[in-house]
Design a protein around this motif. Structure first.
Motif, PDB file in Angstrom:
ATOM      1  N   UNK A 139       0.766  -1.115   0.043  1.00  0.00           N
ATOM      2  CA  UNK A 139      -0.051  -0.004  -0.110  1.00  0.00           C
ATOM      3  C   UNK A 139       1.006   1.140   0.098  1.00  0.00           C
ATOM      4  N   UNK A 140       1.739   1.288   0.778  1.00  0.00           N
ATOM      5  CA  UNK A 140       2.912   2.551   1.026  1.00  0.00           C
ATOM      6  C   UNK A 140       3.410   2.455  -0.584  1.00  0.00           C
ATOM      7  N   UNK A 141       3.819   1.465  -1.230  1.00  0.00           N
ATOM      8  CA  UNK A 141       4.471   1.717  -2.468  1.00  0.00           C
ATOM      9  C   UNK A 141       3.513   2.162  -3.611  1.00  0.00           C
ATOM     10  N   UNK A 142       2.378   1.687  -3.320  1.00  0.00           N
ATOM     11  CA  UNK A 142       1.262   2.337  -4.247  1.00  0.00           C
ATOM     12  C   UNK A 142       0.961   3.819  -4.158  1.00  0.00           C
ATOM     13  N   UNK A 143       0.932   4.247  -2.754  1.00  0.00           N
ATOM     14  CA  UNK A 143       0.814   5.729  -2.557  1.00  0.00           C
ATOM     15  C   UNK A 143       1.947   6.393  -3.087  1.00  0.00           C
ATOM     16  N   UNK A 144       3.248   5.900  -2.630  1.00  0.00           N
ATOM     17  CA  UNK A 144       4.521   6.586  -3.262  1.00  0.00           C
ATOM     18  C   UNK A 144       4.535   6.894  -4.592  1.00  0.00           C
ATOM     19  N   UNK A 145       4.230   5.585  -5.431  1.00  0.00           N
ATOM     20  CA  UNK A 145       4.317   5.714  -6.927  1.00  0.00           C
ATOM     21  C   UNK A 145       3.304   6.710  -7.302  1.00  0.00           C
ATOM     22  N   UNK A 146       2.025   6.946  -6.571  1.00  0.00           N
ATOM     23  CA  UNK A 146       1.043   7.822  -7.062  1.00  0.00           C
ATOM     24  C   UNK A 146       1.752   9.445  -6.720  1.00  0.00           C
ATOM     25  N   UNK A 147       2.571   9.843  -5.806  1.00  0.00           N
ATOM     26  CA  UNK A 147       3.171  11.022  -5.480  1.00  0.00           C
ATOM     27  C   UNK A 147       4.214  11.255  -6.558  1.00  0.00           C
ATOM     28  N   UNK A 148       4.932  10.035  -6.923  1.00  0.00           N
ATOM     29  CA  UNK A 148       6.200  10.428  -7.909  1.00  0.00           C
ATOM     30  C   UNK A 148       5.310  10.765  -9.326  1.00  0.00           C
ATOM     31  N   UNK A 149       4.436  10.055  -9.421  1.00  0.00           N
ATOM     32  CA  UNK A 149       3.597  10.423 -10.813  1.00  0.00           C
ATOM     33  C   UNK A 149       3.286  11.815 -10.890  1.00  0.00           C
ATOM     34  N   UNK A 150       2.492  12.285  -9.641  1.00  0.00           N
ATOM     35  CA  UNK A 150       2.292  13.809  -9.773  1.00  0.00           C
ATOM     36  C   UNK A 150       3.322  14.716  -9.814  1.00  0.00           C
ATOM     37  N   UNK A 152       6.200  13.988 -11.258  1.00  0.00           N
ATOM     38  CA  UNK A 152       6.785  14.229 -12.825  1.00  0.00           C
ATOM     39  C   UNK A 152       5.831  15.064 -13.757  1.00  0.00           C
ATOM     40  N   UNK A 153       4.496  15.024 -13.426  1.00  0.00           N
ATOM     41  CA  UNK A 153       3.637  15.653 -14.133  1.00  0.00           C
ATOM     42  C   UNK A 153       3.911  17.257 -13.907  1.00  0.00           C
ATOM     43  N   UNK A 154       4.100  17.500 -12.561  1.00  0.00           N
ATOM     44  CA  UNK A 154       4.203  18.935 -12.342  1.00  0.00           C
ATOM     45  C   UNK A 154       5.555  19.526 -12.869  1.00  0.00           C
ATOM     46  N   UNK A 155       6.800  18.665 -12.812  1.00  0.00           N
ATOM     47  CA  UNK A 155       7.665  19.110 -13.419  1.00  0.00           C
ATOM     48  C   UNK A 155       7.866  19.574 -14.913  1.00  0.00           C
ATOM     49  N   UNK A 156       6.917  18.795 -15.710  1.00  0.00           N
ATOM     50  CA  UNK A 156       6.677  18.901 -17.021  1.00  0.00           C
ATOM     51  C   UNK A 156       5.719  20.142 -17.311  1.00  0.00           C
ATOM     52  N   UNK A 157       5.155  20.436 -16.140  1.00  0.00           N
ATOM     53  CA  UNK A 157       4.538  21.817 -16.506  1.00  0.00           C
ATOM     54  C   UNK A 157       5.154  22.735 -15.886  1.00  0.00           C
ATOM     55  N   UNK A 158       6.653  22.792 -15.490  1.00  0.00           N
ATOM     56  CA  UNK A 158       7.370  23.991 -14.865  1.00  0.00           C
ATOM     57  C   UNK A 158       6.915  24.288 -13.568  1.00  0.00           C
ATOM     58  N   UNK A 159       6.289  23.173 -12.908  1.00  0.00           N
ATOM     59  CA  UNK A 159       5.728  23.668 -11.459  1.00  0.00           C
ATOM     60  C   UNK A 159       6.728  22.819 -10.462  1.00  0.00           C
ATOM     61  N   UNK A 160       8.229  23.277 -10.687  1.00  0.00           N
ATOM     62  CA  UNK A 160       9.196  22.399 -10.033  1.00  0.00           C
ATOM     63  C   UNK A 160       8.954  22.343  -8.306  1.00  0.00           C
ATOM     64  N   UNK A 161       8.670  23.411  -7.709  1.00  0.00           N
ATOM     65  CA  UNK A 161       8.307  23.339  -6.121  1.00  0.00           C
ATOM     66  C   UNK A 161       7.221  22.489  -5.915  1.00  0.00           C
ATOM     67  N   UNK A 162       6.182  22.598  -6.832  1.00  0.00           N
ATOM     68  CA  UNK A 162       4.990  21.161  -6.446  1.00  0.00           C
ATOM     69  C   UNK A 162       5.702  19.952  -6.599  1.00  0.00           C
ATOM     70  N   UNK A 163       6.586  19.693  -7.613  1.00  0.00           N
ATOM     71  CA  UNK A 163       7.167  18.572  -7.714  1.00  0.00           C
ATOM     72  C   UNK A 163       8.082  18.066  -6.816  1.00  0.00           C
ATOM     73  N   UNK A 164       8.394  19.082  -6.087  1.00  0.00           N
ATOM     74  CA  UNK A 164       9.452  18.763  -4.997  1.00  0.00           C
ATOM     75  C   UNK A 164       8.470  18.497  -3.762  1.00  0.00           C
ATOM     76  N   UNK A 165       7.358  19.185  -3.370  1.00  0.00           N
ATOM     77  CA  UNK A 165       6.384  19.056  -2.430  1.00  0.00           C
ATOM     78  C   UNK A 165       5.944  17.459  -2.470  1.00  0.00           C
ATOM     79  N   UNK A 166       5.623  17.297  -3.692  1.00  0.00           N
ATOM     80  CA  UNK A 166       5.142  15.701  -3.983  1.00  0.00           C
ATOM     81  C   UNK A 166       6.079  14.620  -3.634  1.00  0.00           C
ATOM     82  N   UNK A 167       7.313  14.946  -3.832  1.00  0.00           N
ATOM     83  CA  UNK A 167       8.334  13.804  -3.400  1.00  0.00           C
ATOM     84  C   UNK A 167       8.380  13.646  -1.856  1.00  0.00           C
ATOM     85  N   UNK A 168       8.263  15.166  -1.157  1.00  0.00           N
ATOM     86  CA  UNK A 168       8.394  15.093   0.110  1.00  0.00           C
ATOM     87  C   UNK A 168       7.268  14.207   0.876  1.00  0.00           C
TER      88      UNK A 168
END
Length: 461
Positions: A139-150, A152-168
């Motif tokens: 379950x943890x891995x599934x949640x983590x994978x979802x955050x990582x996907x978010x 990656x999407x934020x980074x492609x949209x130039x929302x780098x800090x949002x990407x950083x917070x998703x990884x946190x």
């Protein structure tokens, strides 16, 4: 839900008994297509693996042991002792509805070769047999994978800090308990967070020594250094409150679609000269949780990176008050309405203006009514373009808890001396003073009023 696991090393080989036809559709190189592109079967958990041996039987025997070890790790149970006999004799695991779906043996001239196999289990039975700890890990891995996907999407949209917070957020999940995949571990996710945070830079553009500035956040990576959209920034500066006490204040904002934020210094209490610092918001809540959950010192690289993102610049906006060509005249009145002739408010006002580095000096005036005070000021002959007539009087007093309390009210009028017209007026400023004697309470009240009037005039000028 369909799951497939592709082992990179020698993982799985089952005996050749199978209830399915061995479909071998060679690709270039002689391997069947399902080895690299396993078919998706509904409600089944699938494994594709390969094993090498000096003979086909040896490859099967070796990989069978490895298979059960891998299943043990995934289930959190000793699958080897539970299922070895059954699997080695029937090629099935009845309890989990495990079947060998496809096999292929790639033989060499010397008789050795690589054995490939596709096996699957009933997903519901397989998941139900997994230990609680392993279930939580999945379950943890599934949640983590979802955050990582978010992220990656934020980074492609130039929302780098949002990407950083998703990884946190993903890192916080990883710290909750064990995970099986190393790329979802806390160390790997810390590196991922550093990847998104490290190239962010704050640029400041302004005119002269003005406090106002254009703030821009960019990703300093590659040739383009794109602007970072919706990046959270916070500016810090020092100011004085209505009592003249110095304190730290700030403004929070986010960059626009071009990565910009325009900081307009309109706070009348900001120091007339000083330094302004801009930084990225530090995701304080997330980092605080990480600090509590992770080993000591784990998040130090993130804190150090955030500190490196701070940009500061000096400013100097003195001189605005002098351009107003302003005089200030105070008169203090007692409870009976008579001119007290004291200068407590004047001294307090001047001390405040001096602290704020504003070159405006108040003087003591005289007169019972405002018209009298203004006329006496004009009669002095030493007039400027404008004058603020400030009249402060005792409104009420009382005794309570072995101390005296005095409240004063003030009346401010700014005159244009060229026309004699009032261009500004205010009667809202009040102050309360305390003392063991009434005279001390009055002195405290007038002193407080002087500082309040000073802060009021800073807004006007």
């Amino acid at each position: 839900m369909k799951k497939f696991f592709v082992a990179a090393l020698l993982l799985l080989t089952l005996i050749s008994c199978t209830s399915f036809q061995e479909l071998v559709t060679p690709e270039i190189g002689g391997l069947p297509s399902w080895v690299s592109n396993p078919p998706v079967r509904r409600d089944r958990v699938g494994f594709v693996a390969s094993g090498y041996g000096s003979s086909e039987n040896e490859a099967r025997a070796e990989v069978l042991k490895v298979l059960l070890q891998q299943v043990s790790e995934d289930l959190g149970r000793d699958a080897y002792n539970l299922y070895y006999r059954e699997l080695s004799t029937t090629g099935r695991i009845e309890e989990l509805d495990g079947t060998t779906d496809r096999t292929y043996y790639d033989a060499r001239i010397d008789g050795s070769g690589t054995y490939y196999v596709l096996v699957s289990f009933d997903e519901e039975k397989y998941d139900a047999f997994r230990t609680e700890e392993q279930t939580l890990a999945k379950e943890r891995e599934s949640r983590i994978a979802s955050y990582i996907e978010d992220a990656n999407r934020a980074y492609r949209e130039n929302r780098d800090f949002d990407a950083y917070e998703c990884v946190l957020d993903a890192l916080l999940v990883s710290l909750e308990g064990p995970v099986n995949n190393e790329k979802y571990g806390s160390d790997a996710l810390l590196e991922e967070a550093i990847y998104y945070l490290s190239p962010l830079e704050i640029h400041v553009s302004r005119k002269g020594k003005d406090a106002s500035a254009e703030i821009r956040v960019v990703r300093n990576r590659g040739f383009l250094s794109p602007a970072v959209v919706d990046a959270p920034v916070i500016g810090y500066y020092r100011m004085r409150n209505t009592l003249g006490e110095e304190s730290l204040n700030g403004v929070e904002a986010r960059t626009d679609e071009k990565g910009r934020y325009y900081f307009n210094s309109t706070n009348p209490y900001i120091l007339r000269t000083g330094e302004i610092s801009f930084a990225l918001w530090d995701a304080e809540d997330r980092l605080a949780k990480i600090d509590r959950m992770a080993p000591e010192g784990f998040s130090v690289p993130l804190h150090e990176l955030m500190d490196q993102k701070v940009v500061s610049y000096e400013y100097d906006v003195r001189g605005r008050a002098e351009e107003m060509d302003l005089d200030v005249v105070f008169v203090e009145y007692g409870a009976d309405g008579s001119d007290k002739g004291t200068t407590d408010a004047v001294e307090s006002f001047n001390a405040y203006m001096d602290e704020c580095q504003v070159d405006v000096v108040a003087v003591k005036g005289s007169g019972e009514e405002e018209e009298d005070v203004y006329a006496n000021y004009l009669a002095s002959g030493n007039t400027h373009g404008n004058v603020a007539i400030v009249r402060i009087g005792v409104a009420e007093s009382e005794s309570a808890d072995d101390k005296e309390i005095v409240r004063v009210e003030s009346y401010v009028s700014i005159y244009d001396n060229s026309s004699g017209n009032i261009i500004y007026s205010d009667d809202s400023a009040q102050a309360i003073g305390y003392g063991v004697e009434m005279s001390m309470a009055e002195q405290d009240a007038f002193s407080q009023a002087g500082r309040i009037i000073a802060s009021l005039l800073l807004i006007v000028i």
